[in-house]
Design a protein around this motif. Structure first.
Motif, short mmCIF file in Angstrom:
data_model
loop_
_atom_site.label_atom_id
_atom_site.label_comp_id
_atom_site.label_asym_id
_atom_site.label_seq_id
_atom_site.Cartn_x
_atom_site.Cartn_y
_atom_site.Cartn_z
N ALA A 157 0.73 -1.25 0.05
CA ALA A 157 0.15 -0.01 -0.11
C ALA A 157 0.82 1.43 -0.01
CB ALA A 157 -1.02 -0.09 1.22
N LEU A 158 0.47 2.36 -0.75
CA LEU A 158 1.18 3.49 -0.54
C LEU A 158 0.84 4.26 0.54
CD1 LEU A 158 -0.07 4.74 -4.21
CD2 LEU A 158 2.11 3.70 -3.49
N ARG A 159 1.80 5.20 1.06
CA ARG A 159 1.62 5.86 2.24
C ARG A 159 0.81 7.14 2.02
NH1 ARG A 159 6.55 6.44 5.75
NH2 ARG A 159 7.87 4.82 5.18
N PRO A 160 -0.31 7.33 2.66
CA PRO A 160 -1.26 8.31 2.61
C PRO A 160 -0.66 9.58 2.99
CG PRO A 160 -1.62 7.07 4.51
CD PRO A 160 -0.60 6.50 3.86
N GLY A 161 -1.09 10.81 2.17
CA GLY A 161 -0.89 12.08 2.70
C GLY A 161 -1.12 12.34 3.99
#
Length: 112
Positions: A4-8
């Motif tokens: 998963a991508l890191r969220p802002g």
């Protein structure tokens, strides 16, 4: 959630699911709040909240507690309260009484 991508900005879902070790910031304007994810010696995943603040011109990490005992909302509230205390000249690490202990710089200004 390995890829998963890191969220802002952190979300409840991300905090619940992340298992990849690292430090995850709550984004800009988050009062220095971050989630630290690490693997314990017995292979479990531990998640703890921390906050980076500057007290008396020194960068300091404040521990806010473990997840899920401390929720994302509670960690954000604590980070905001700590930031306010520092802004007012108090050291949030000193919680001995309801009237918090002033920082050295704030104490010096009061003595003048």
């Amino acid at each position: 959630m390995g890829s998963a991508l890191r969220p802002g900005k952190l979300t409840v879902e991300f905090v619940e699911e992340v298992e990849r070790p690292g430090r995850y910031s709550d984004g800009r304007g988050a009062n220095g709040l971050s989630l630290l994810v690490r693997e314990t010696t017995d292979g479990r995943i531990a998640k703890t909240w921390s906050q980076r603040v500057t007290i008396d011109r020194q960068r300091t990490n404040l521990g806010l507690g473990p997840y899920p005992v401390v929720t994302l909302a509670e960690a954000r509230d604590a980070a905001l309260e700590n930031r306010r205390a520092v802004h007012r000249g108090y050291d949030p690490r000193q919680r001995k009484s309801p009237a918090r202990t002033p920082t050295r710089r704030a104490w010096g200004q009061r003595q003048r």
